[in-house]
Design a protein around this motif. Structure first.
Motif, PDB file in Angstrom:
ATOM      1  N   VAL A 280      17.214  24.708   4.267  1.00  0.00           N
ATOM      2  CA  VAL A 280      18.221  25.399   4.406  1.00  0.00           C
ATOM      3  C   VAL A 280      19.500  24.731   5.218  1.00  0.00           C
ATOM      4  O   VAL A 280      20.627  24.697   5.290  1.00  0.00           O
ATOM      5  CB  VAL A 280      18.044  26.547   5.200  1.00  0.00           C
ATOM      6  N   GLN A 281      19.073  23.731   6.154  1.00  0.00           N
ATOM      7  CA  GLN A 281      20.089  22.892   6.901  1.00  0.00           C
ATOM      8  C   GLN A 281      20.642  21.899   5.894  1.00  0.00           C
ATOM      9  O   GLN A 281      21.990  21.790   5.907  1.00  0.00           O
ATOM     10  CB  GLN A 281      19.220  21.942   7.977  1.00  0.00           C
ATOM     11  N   SER A 282      20.004  21.312   5.035  1.00  0.00           N
ATOM     12  CA  SER A 282      20.648  20.371   4.062  1.00  0.00           C
ATOM     13  C   SER A 282      21.533  21.187   3.181  1.00  0.00           C
ATOM     14  O   SER A 282      22.473  20.630   2.440  1.00  0.00           O
ATOM     15  CB  SER A 282      19.500  19.653   3.113  1.00  0.00           C
ATOM     16  N   HIS A 283      21.435  22.589   2.945  1.00  0.00           N
ATOM     17  CA  HIS A 283      22.444  23.266   2.189  1.00  0.00           C
ATOM     18  C   HIS A 283      23.371  24.162   3.004  1.00  0.00           C
ATOM     19  O   HIS A 283      23.963  25.409   2.566  1.00  0.00           O
ATOM     20  CB  HIS A 283      21.463  24.232   1.096  1.00  0.00           C
ATOM     21  N   GLN A 284      23.557  23.869   4.204  1.00  0.00           N
ATOM     22  CA  GLN A 284      24.469  24.371   5.118  1.00  0.00           C
ATOM     23  C   GLN A 284      24.350  25.943   4.959  1.00  0.00           C
ATOM     24  O   GLN A 284      25.322  26.806   5.139  1.00  0.00           O
ATOM     25  CB  GLN A 284      25.686  24.187   4.984  1.00  0.00           C
ATOM     26  N   GLN A 285      23.166  26.554   5.043  1.00  0.00           N
ATOM     27  CA  GLN A 285      22.707  27.938   5.213  1.00  0.00           C
ATOM     28  C   GLN A 285      22.334  28.236   6.843  1.00  0.00           C
ATOM     29  O   GLN A 285      21.985  27.232   7.431  1.00  0.00           O
ATOM     30  CB  GLN A 285      21.756  28.379   4.223  1.00  0.00           C
ATOM     31  N   GLU A 286      22.225  29.622   7.222  1.00  0.00           N
ATOM     32  CA  GLU A 286      21.567  29.885   8.350  1.00  0.00           C
ATOM     33  C   GLU A 286      20.181  29.760   8.440  1.00  0.00           C
ATOM     34  O   GLU A 286      19.536  29.619   7.386  1.00  0.00           O
ATOM     35  CB  GLU A 286      21.954  31.509   8.469  1.00  0.00           C
ATOM     36  N   LYS A 287      19.862  29.301   9.667  1.00  0.00           N
ATOM     37  CA  LYS A 287      18.558  28.941  10.088  1.00  0.00           C
ATOM     38  C   LYS A 287      17.556  30.218   9.519  1.00  0.00           C
ATOM     39  O   LYS A 287      18.037  31.356   9.742  1.00  0.00           O
ATOM     40  CB  LYS A 287      18.188  28.555  11.255  1.00  0.00           C
ATOM     41  N   PRO A 288      16.239  30.115   9.091  1.00  0.00           N
ATOM     42  CA  PRO A 288      15.309  30.930   8.762  1.00  0.00           C
ATOM     43  C   PRO A 288      15.077  31.848  10.110  1.00  0.00           C
ATOM     44  O   PRO A 288      14.778  31.077  11.015  1.00  0.00           O
ATOM     45  CB  PRO A 288      14.226  30.511   8.167  1.00  0.00           C
ATOM     46  N   GLU A 289      14.871  33.181   9.971  1.00  0.00           N
ATOM     47  CA  GLU A 289      14.599  33.840  11.015  1.00  0.00           C
ATOM     48  C   GLU A 289      13.388  34.631  10.581  1.00  0.00           C
ATOM     49  O   GLU A 289      13.291  35.475   9.427  1.00  0.00           O
ATOM     50  CB  GLU A 289      15.546  35.048  11.401  1.00  0.00           C
ATOM     51  N   TYR A 290      12.038  34.829  11.336  1.00  0.00           N
ATOM     52  CA  TYR A 290      10.969  35.683  11.137  1.00  0.00           C
ATOM     53  C   TYR A 290      10.680  36.763  11.870  1.00  0.00           C
ATOM     54  O   TYR A 290      11.060  36.795  12.903  1.00  0.00           O
ATOM     55  CB  TYR A 290       9.868  34.675  11.363  1.00  0.00           C
ATOM     56  N   THR A 291      10.171  37.782  11.044  1.00  0.00           N
ATOM     57  CA  THR A 291       9.837  39.104  12.098  1.00  0.00           C
ATOM     58  C   THR A 291       8.308  39.134  11.467  1.00  0.00           C
ATOM     59  O   THR A 291       7.693  38.765  10.574  1.00  0.00           O
ATOM     60  CB  THR A 291      10.691  40.311  11.372  1.00  0.00           C
ATOM     61  N   TYR A 292       7.570  39.732  12.637  1.00  0.00           N
ATOM     62  CA  TYR A 292       6.260  39.867  12.486  1.00  0.00           C
ATOM     63  C   TYR A 292       5.559  41.152  12.743  1.00  0.00           C
ATOM     64  O   TYR A 292       6.360  42.173  13.389  1.00  0.00           O
ATOM     65  CB  TYR A 292       5.207  38.651  13.441  1.00  0.00           C
ATOM     66  N   ALA A 293       4.772  41.597  12.316  1.00  0.00           N
ATOM     67  CA  ALA A 293       3.878  42.827  12.265  1.00  0.00           C
ATOM     68  C   ALA A 293       2.364  42.604  12.214  1.00  0.00           C
ATOM     69  O   ALA A 293       1.796  41.675  11.473  1.00  0.00           O
ATOM     70  CB  ALA A 293       4.209  43.711  11.216  1.00  0.00           C
ATOM     71  N   LYS A 294       1.774  42.950  13.177  1.00  0.00           N
ATOM     72  CA  LYS A 294       0.091  43.212  13.236  1.00  0.00           C
ATOM     73  C   LYS A 294      -0.559  44.348  13.228  1.00  0.00           C
ATOM     74  O   LYS A 294       0.017  45.252  13.527  1.00  0.00           O
ATOM     75  CB  LYS A 294      -0.229  42.765  14.741  1.00  0.00           C
ATOM     76  N   TYR A 295      -1.511  44.239  12.076  1.00  0.00           N
ATOM     77  CA  TYR A 295      -2.330  45.602  11.662  1.00  0.00           C
ATOM     78  C   TYR A 295      -3.802  45.121  11.802  1.00  0.00           C
ATOM     79  O   TYR A 295      -4.156  44.065  11.931  1.00  0.00           O
ATOM     80  CB  TYR A 295      -2.183  45.687  10.152  1.00  0.00           C
ATOM     81  N   GLY A 296      -4.458  46.376  12.076  1.00  0.00           N
ATOM     82  CA  GLY A 296      -5.896  46.197  12.182  1.00  0.00           C
ATOM     83  C   GLY A 296      -6.332  46.042  13.809  1.00  0.00           C
ATOM     84  O   GLY A 296      -5.501  46.047  14.383  1.00  0.00           O
ATOM     85  N   PRO A 297      -7.973  45.954  13.790  1.00  0.00           N
ATOM     86  CA  PRO A 297      -8.266  45.952  15.367  1.00  0.00           C
ATOM     87  C   PRO A 297      -8.150  44.527  15.452  1.00  0.00           C
ATOM     88  O   PRO A 297      -7.766  43.729  14.953  1.00  0.00           O
ATOM     89  CB  PRO A 297      -9.817  46.025  14.917  1.00  0.00           C
ATOM     90  N   ASP A 298      -7.719  44.647  17.091  1.00  0.00           N
ATOM     91  CA  ASP A 298      -7.685  43.288  17.584  1.00  0.00           C
ATOM     92  C   ASP A 298      -8.637  42.052  17.387  1.00  0.00           C
ATOM     93  O   ASP A 298      -8.368  40.873  17.498  1.00  0.00           O
ATOM     94  CB  ASP A 298      -7.524  43.525  19.253  1.00  0.00           C
ATOM     95  N   HIS A 299      -9.883  42.509  17.303  1.00  0.00           N
ATOM     96  CA  HIS A 299     -10.848  41.487  16.869  1.00  0.00           C
ATOM     97  C   HIS A 299     -10.780  41.014  15.451  1.00  0.00           C
ATOM     98  O   HIS A 299     -11.283  40.054  15.122  1.00  0.00           O
ATOM     99  CB  HIS A 299     -12.179  42.131  17.179  1.00  0.00           C
ATOM    100  N   GLU A 300     -10.016  41.928  14.534  1.00  0.00           N
ATOM    101  CA  GLU A 300      -9.798  41.078  13.127  1.00  0.00           C
ATOM    102  C   GLU A 300      -8.615  41.521  12.759  1.00  0.00           C
ATOM    103  O   GLU A 300      -8.460  42.568  11.810  1.00  0.00           O
ATOM    104  CB  GLU A 300     -10.846  41.985  12.478  1.00  0.00           C
ATOM    105  N   PRO A 301      -7.424  41.122  13.195  1.00  0.00           N
ATOM    106  CA  PRO A 301      -6.060  41.417  13.049  1.00  0.00           C
ATOM    107  C   PRO A 301      -5.547  40.775  11.716  1.00  0.00           C
ATOM    108  O   PRO A 301      -6.180  39.865  11.187  1.00  0.00           O
ATOM    109  CB  PRO A 301      -5.220  40.854  14.172  1.00  0.00           C
ATOM    110  N   THR A 302      -4.746  41.605  11.055  1.00  0.00           N
ATOM    111  CA  THR A 302      -4.021  40.997   9.910  1.00  0.00           C
ATOM    112  C   THR A 302      -2.563  40.882  10.164  1.00  0.00           C
ATOM    113  O   THR A 302      -2.099  42.128  10.645  1.00  0.00           O
ATOM    114  CB  THR A 302      -4.131  41.617   8.541  1.00  0.00           C
ATOM    115  N   TRP A 303      -1.998  39.789  10.024  1.00  0.00           N
ATOM    116  CA  TRP A 303      -0.448  39.625  10.376  1.00  0.00           C
ATOM    117  C   TRP A 303       0.236  39.632   9.270  1.00  0.00           C
ATOM    118  O   TRP A 303      -0.111  38.895   8.111  1.00  0.00           O
ATOM    119  CB  TRP A 303      -0.286  38.207  11.073  1.00  0.00           C
ATOM    120  N   THR A 304       1.476  40.011   9.194  1.00  0.00           N
ATOM    121  CA  THR A 304       2.444  40.165   8.096  1.00  0.00           C
ATOM    122  C   THR A 304       3.732  39.497   8.789  1.00  0.00           C
ATOM    123  O   THR A 304       4.035  39.828   9.782  1.00  0.00           O
ATOM    124  CB  THR A 304       2.727  41.418   7.405  1.00  0.00           C
TER     125      THR A 304
END
Length: 115
Positions: A55-79
């Motif tokens: 994205v820097q080499s193509h003069q685009q905006e920098k990537p931005e990430y959003t996160y969500a966490k699912y499942g129990p704390d001892h075995e989470p799944t992140w998206t």
């Protein structure tokens, strides 16, 4: 114990699994043990970095990430979702936040025809 002896013992261990159980089970054991190391040296080990460079080499905006966490704390799944200029370019999931982001970046690279 020297490194050589440890390597010989490990080789015998994997060989025993290969011959007494199955080649697939030996592969599974190897991947379970070494996946973090394999990811460190694989060609696409840093999909987030590759996406950032693209994205820097193509003069685009920098990537931005959003996160969500699912499942129990001892075995989470992140998206994770990666956005460039407000548009969603990729989604990924995994047992760790970092892995989810890498998978999202990998998908974005594919959509952008970088990989």
């Amino acid at each position: 114990m020297t490194d050589s002896i440890i390597a010989d013992v490990f080789e015998a261990f994997i060989g025993a699994i290969y011959h007494n159980v199955s080649p697939e089970k030996a592969r599974e054991v190897i991947l379970r043990i070494f996946t973090p190391e394999i990811e460190k040296v694989s060609g696409d080990k840093n999909a987030k970095g590759l996406l950032q460079e693209y994205v820097q080499s193509h003069q685009q905006e920098k990537p931005e990430y959003t996160y969500a966490k699912y499942g129990p704390d001892h075995e989470p799944t992140w998206t994770a979702n990666v956005f460039i200029g407000g548009k969603n370019y990729g989604e990924g999931s995994g047992p760790k936040k970092r892995q989810a982001a890498m998978n999202a970046a990998r998908e974005a690279l594919q959509k952008l025809n970088v990989v």
